[in-house]
Design a protein around this motif. Sequence first.
Motif, mmCIF file in Angstrom:
data_model
loop_
_atom_site.group_PDB
_atom_site.id
_atom_site.type_symbol
_atom_site.label_atom_id
_atom_site.label_comp_id
_atom_site.label_asym_id
_atom_site.label_seq_id
_atom_site.Cartn_x
_atom_site.Cartn_y
_atom_site.Cartn_z
ATOM 1 N N THR A 1 47.470 28.433 93.666
ATOM 2 C CA THR A 1 48.235 28.858 92.481
ATOM 3 C C THR A 1 49.081 27.696 91.965
ATOM 4 O OG1 THR A 1 48.301 31.134 93.276
ATOM 5 C CG2 THR A 1 49.916 30.518 91.609
ATOM 6 N N ASN A 2 49.706 26.972 92.866
ATOM 7 C CA ASN A 2 50.506 25.809 92.465
ATOM 8 C C ASN A 2 49.635 24.768 91.766
ATOM 9 O OD1 ASN A 2 52.764 26.984 93.592
ATOM 10 N ND2 ASN A 2 52.758 25.692 95.414
ATOM 11 N N ARG A 3 48.468 24.500 92.326
ATOM 12 C CA ARG A 3 47.570 23.502 91.739
ATOM 13 C C ARG A 3 47.083 23.937 90.352
ATOM 14 N NH1 ARG A 3 45.547 19.625 95.404
ATOM 15 N NH2 ARG A 3 43.647 19.471 94.180
ATOM 16 N N THR A 4 46.788 25.218 90.200
ATOM 17 C CA THR A 4 46.359 25.750 88.905
ATOM 18 C C THR A 4 47.495 25.625 87.891
ATOM 19 O OG1 THR A 4 44.856 27.278 89.997
ATOM 20 C CG2 THR A 4 45.478 27.803 87.731
ATOM 21 N N ARG A 5 48.708 25.961 88.319
ATOM 22 C CA ARG A 5 49.875 25.851 87.442
ATOM 23 C C ARG A 5 50.123 24.392 87.044
ATOM 24 N NH1 ARG A 5 53.922 27.118 90.708
ATOM 25 N NH2 ARG A 5 53.244 29.270 90.816
ATOM 26 N N ASP A 6 49.950 23.474 87.984
ATOM 27 C CA ASP A 6 50.107 22.046 87.682
ATOM 28 C C ASP A 6 49.117 21.601 86.605
ATOM 29 O OD1 ASP A 6 52.038 21.927 89.677
ATOM 30 O OD2 ASP A 6 50.707 20.978 91.151
ATOM 31 N N ALA A 7 47.867 22.014 86.760
ATOM 32 C CA ALA A 7 46.834 21.629 85.787
ATOM 33 C C ALA A 7 47.129 22.225 84.415
ATOM 34 C CB ALA A 7 45.456 22.072 86.271
#
Length: 130
Positions: A82-88
């Motif tokens: 979820t963090n990685r998706t939010r970062d992208a």
Amino acid sequence: MRGNRRRDTAPEMAVRRLVHTAGLRYRVDYAPLPEMRRRKADLVFTKAKVAVFIDGCFWHGCPEHRQNPKTNAEFWQRKIETNRTRDAAMDQALTESGWTTVRCWEHEEPSRIAAAVIGAVRKASANHSI
């Protein structure tokens, strides 16, 4: 979890000192996009439109240092994804709004991060002044 800082981490402070010494001024823990007030960058250069993120290896899934927790592994896997998706999504929103994003890992050498930040700010400043 209380000991995990959201801002003013050691890697962030080291980069901030180097960037400040180079004569650049910035905002700390600031939301570069008003419509995304809860998504804050570690350093923001508002006039140059440069947002800097110094990501923690655990929280953002560093390919070099990521270790999957043994306890509650499914939860942490989802959390990090979820963090990685939010970062992208944040990177894309910033790019679409004309911002430059500098994203780096906490384990990287502060002087290399600072050099990348200084270069990005100077390049963006030169482009915006035209």
